[in-house]
Design a protein around this motif. Sequence first.
Motif, mmCIF file in Angstrom:
data_model
loop_
_atom_site.group_PDB
_atom_site.id
_atom_site.type_symbol
_atom_site.label_atom_id
_atom_site.label_comp_id
_atom_site.label_asym_id
_atom_site.label_seq_id
_atom_site.Cartn_x
_atom_site.Cartn_y
_atom_site.Cartn_z
ATOM 1 N N ALA A 193 15.915 9.429 -33.777
ATOM 2 C CA ALA A 193 14.636 9.889 -33.232
ATOM 3 C C ALA A 193 14.886 10.609 -31.916
ATOM 4 O O ALA A 193 15.962 10.470 -31.310
ATOM 5 N N THR A 213 13.979 10.148 -28.546
ATOM 6 C CA THR A 213 13.447 8.927 -27.919
ATOM 7 C C THR A 213 13.125 9.080 -26.431
ATOM 8 O O THR A 213 12.629 8.122 -25.832
ATOM 9 N N ASN A 223 10.581 13.713 -34.890
ATOM 10 C CA ASN A 223 10.076 12.362 -35.194
ATOM 11 C C ASN A 223 9.094 12.324 -36.368
ATOM 12 O O ASN A 223 9.078 11.345 -37.122
ATOM 13 N N THR A 239 11.146 12.619 -40.185
ATOM 14 C CA THR A 239 10.888 11.398 -40.958
ATOM 15 C C THR A 239 10.286 11.745 -42.328
ATOM 16 O O THR A 239 10.609 11.105 -43.332
ATOM 17 N N TYR A 248 5.254 11.177 -27.679
ATOM 18 C CA TYR A 248 6.246 10.362 -28.391
ATOM 19 C C TYR A 248 5.546 9.403 -29.368
ATOM 20 O O TYR A 248 5.900 9.336 -30.557
ATOM 21 N N LYS A 257 5.783 9.435 -33.487
ATOM 22 C CA LYS A 257 6.301 8.292 -34.260
ATOM 23 C C LYS A 257 5.236 7.795 -35.244
ATOM 24 O O LYS A 257 5.543 7.402 -36.368
#
Length: 301
Positions: free
Chosen positions: A62, A64, A80, A84, A127, A131
Motif C-alpha cells: 500500500a 502508507t 490503494n 487492490t 489515505y 483504503k
Amino acid sequence: MTRPKLLITGCRGQLGSDLLNAFADRYNIWGVDIEDFDIGDADAVNDAFYSFSPDLVLHAAAYTNVDECESNPKLAMHINADGTKHIATACKNINARLIYYSTDYVFSGDTDRPYIETDTPAPKTVYGQSKLAGEKFIADILDDYLILRLAWVYGAKGKNFVRTMIKLGWEQEKTARDGGIIEPLKVVNDQTGNPTWTWEIARQTYLAIERNLTGICHCTSQGEATWYEFAKAIFKTLDMHVQIRPCTTEEYPRPAPRPKYSVLENKRLQEMGIDIMKEYRQALTEFLTNHKKVLLPCNVS
Ligand SMILES: NC(=O)c1ccc[n+]([C@@H]2O[C@H](COP(=O)([O-])OP(=O)(O)OC[C@H]3O[C@@H](n4cnc5c(N)ncnc54)[C@H](OP(=O)(O)O)[C@@H]3O)[C@@H](O)[C@H]2O)c1
C-alpha cells in the motif's frame, strides 16, 4: 505433499516481512514488492498471478504515508484503491483466496467508544478513503475474502513510531551524557489508538486462515493508548531515561488530519473465540526484548 502456494504483496514492508517469516514453514511463498511489479498496473498483476497461480494472497502492499497521500490523492487512489481492485480481479480469475489489510483510518475518529466491524466508515483522510475504496472493490468483486483492519502498526523493519521514539530518546540521553541542554520530547496526548506489532498480526492471520474466517474483522492489540502513553511505555520497557512531555494535536500539526479516537474492538474475533492478539504492553515488551539489538542506535555499527 505439495505445499499450497502463497503470494504476499508488500513483502519488503513492515508487515509483509513478518508475514514472510510466519508463513515460511507451511507454504510455497512468493513475496513481491514494487521491484517485482507495480500493483497499479493491471496487466502486470494479472501476468504475475497467472504465472505463479497462488492459492492464497496476503495483500499488504500500500501507499502508507498518510501525509503524502493527502497531497497526492490521485496516486493514493491509484495504488490503494485501483491496485487492490487489480489484485481482487486477478484473484477472481485464478480462484485464489484474498486477505487484505485495511486500517482504523476508515473511521472518522469522532467517537468515544471502540469501533466494531458493523460501524459505518467515514474516513477523513485521502489515505483512509483510498483504503476504504480498496475494501469496497474487494467486496464487489469477490465472494471469498477476508479484510483485516489494523491500527498503529510497528515492526522490526521500516519506519514507525517505536523506532522514531527510540532514536530521539537515545539522542536525548547522549546529549545529557555529554552535558548538553535537554529539550523534553513533545508527544501527542489527545489521539488514542491500539499500538499493534506486525508479528501479532501475522499470527492472527495464520489462525484466521485455518478457521476460514471471511468478511471484515478488526485485528489490533487490545488496550488503548495515546501516542504519549505509548512513548512512555517504550522508554519504561527499555529502561531509558528520557524527558518527555504531553502535547496537543494543535501543537504538532500534520498535513493530514488524525482521528482523535480510532480504537478498534476485535468483536468478531472474540465472538468466534479466536482472538489471540496480546494486550499491547505485553506485545511491546516481547517486541523490544526480541529486537533490542537492531533497534538501539548504539548497537548499529
Ligand atoms: N503502518 C500502519 O500503521 C498501518 C495501520 C493500519 C493499516 N495498515 C495497512 O497494513 C498494510 C501493511 O502496512 P505496512 O506498515 O507494513 O506498510 P509498509 O511498510 O509501507 O509496506 C508497504 C509495502 O508496499 C510497497 N508498495 C507501495 N506501493 C506499491 C505499488 N504500487 N506496488 C507494489 N508495492 C508497493 C512499499 O514499497 P515502498 O516502501 O518502496 O513504497 C512497501 O514495501 C498496508 O496495507 C497498510 O495500509 C498499516
